[in-house]
Design a protein around this motif. Sequence first.
Motif, PDB file in Angstrom:
ATOM      1  N   GLU A 296       1.976  10.683 -11.745  1.00 46.71           N
ATOM      2  CA  GLU A 296       0.694  10.990 -11.107  1.00 46.71           C
ATOM      3  C   GLU A 296       0.714  12.380 -10.473  1.00 46.71           C
ATOM      4  OE1 GLU A 296      -0.470   7.889  -8.395  1.00 46.71           O
ATOM      5  OE2 GLU A 296      -0.115   6.340  -9.912  1.00 46.71           O
TER       6      GLU A 296
ATOM      7  N   ARG B 287      -2.805   4.256  -2.990  1.00 45.59           N
ATOM      8  CA  ARG B 287      -3.285   3.119  -3.761  1.00 45.59           C
ATOM      9  C   ARG B 287      -2.543   1.861  -3.358  1.00 45.59           C
ATOM     10  NH1 ARG B 287      -0.524   1.823  -8.950  1.00 45.59           N
ATOM     11  NH2 ARG B 287       1.372   3.034  -9.023  1.00 45.59           N
ATOM     12  N   THR B 288      -3.092   0.754  -3.816  1.00 49.37           N
ATOM     13  CA  THR B 288      -2.448  -0.540  -3.619  1.00 49.37           C
ATOM     14  C   THR B 288      -1.685  -0.872  -4.884  1.00 49.37           C
ATOM     15  OG1 THR B 288      -4.182  -1.266  -2.123  1.00 49.37           O
ATOM     16  CG2 THR B 288      -2.852  -2.978  -3.144  1.00 49.37           C
TER      17      THR B 288
ATOM     18  N   ASP C  28       0.853  -1.190   0.000  1.00 51.90           N
ATOM     19  CA  ASP C  28       0.000   0.000   0.000  1.00 51.90           C
ATOM     20  C   ASP C  28       0.886   1.236   0.000  1.00 51.90           C
ATOM     21  OD1 ASP C  28      -2.454  -1.408   0.181  1.00 51.90           O
ATOM     22  OD2 ASP C  28      -2.108  -1.694   2.327  1.00 51.90           O
TER      23      ASP C  28
ATOM     24  N   LEU D  13      -3.609  10.200  -3.977  1.00 49.91           N
ATOM     25  CA  LEU D  13      -2.708   9.267  -4.648  1.00 49.91           C
ATOM     26  C   LEU D  13      -2.376   8.027  -3.825  1.00 49.91           C
ATOM     27  CD1 LEU D  13      -0.285  11.791  -6.371  1.00 49.91           C
ATOM     28  CD2 LEU D  13      -2.369  10.800  -7.272  1.00 49.91           C
TER      29      LEU D  13
ATOM     30  N   LYS E 147       0.928   5.535   0.319  1.00 45.35           N
ATOM     31  CA  LYS E 147       0.226   6.772   0.647  1.00 45.35           C
ATOM     32  C   LYS E 147       1.263   7.874   0.767  1.00 45.35           C
ATOM     33  CE  LYS E 147       0.232   6.332   5.657  1.00 45.35           C
ATOM     34  NZ  LYS E 147      -0.540   6.437   6.866  1.00 45.35           N
TER      35      LYS E 147
ATOM     36  N   ASP F  58       8.099   2.119  -8.298  1.00 44.44           N
ATOM     37  CA  ASP F  58       6.954   3.032  -8.267  1.00 44.44           C
ATOM     38  C   ASP F  58       7.349   4.502  -8.365  1.00 44.44           C
ATOM     39  OD1 ASP F  58       4.072   3.391  -7.975  1.00 44.44           O
ATOM     40  OD2 ASP F  58       4.573   4.299  -6.040  1.00 44.44           O
TER      41      ASP F  58
END
Length: 136
Positions: A126, A74-75, A63, A72, A65, A119
Motif C-alpha cells: 500500500e 483501516r480495519t 484497527d 492507510l 493506523k 499485515d
Amino acid sequence: MSITLIALAAAAATHSVPIDHHGTALNAIYTARADVTTRTVGAKTPNRMDMQRCNWTAKVVIDRKLDHGPALARTIASDASFTGSEAGACANGAKLEQRVLALHQDKIHTQLMAVADRDRAPLLAELDAVRNLASN
C-alpha cells in the motif's frame, strides 16, 4: 445488543511496528478491540427459580493506523472469536464486556501480534502504491 469496546489494558491492546519505507521511518499502530454481542436466553417466571442465562460472543477486531496521519488507516479482518455464558440476564453496561475482555486478554494480544505480522507485506504494498501515485 452489540457493544464495541477498546480492550482494557492499553499495553495489551496496542502494538506498534516500526517500518522503514524507502528511507522514511514510520510506525504502524495496531489496536485490538472486541465486538461483544450478548443474548439472554431462558425463562424468568414468578414463584420459580430463575433460569435465565447470558450467552455472549466476542469477535476480535484489529484497527491499523500510521503514526503520522490518517492515510492507510483501516480495519483488518480477524477470524478470532470466543464465546461464553453466565448465569442471569445480560446486564446493560460495560461490566460483562470488561469481564470478557479481562478473561480473554491473552487471546486478544496473541491475535493482535499475529495480525500485525501478517499485515507487514500488504502495508508495504500500500505504501508503494501511494508513493507511485504521488510520483506521477
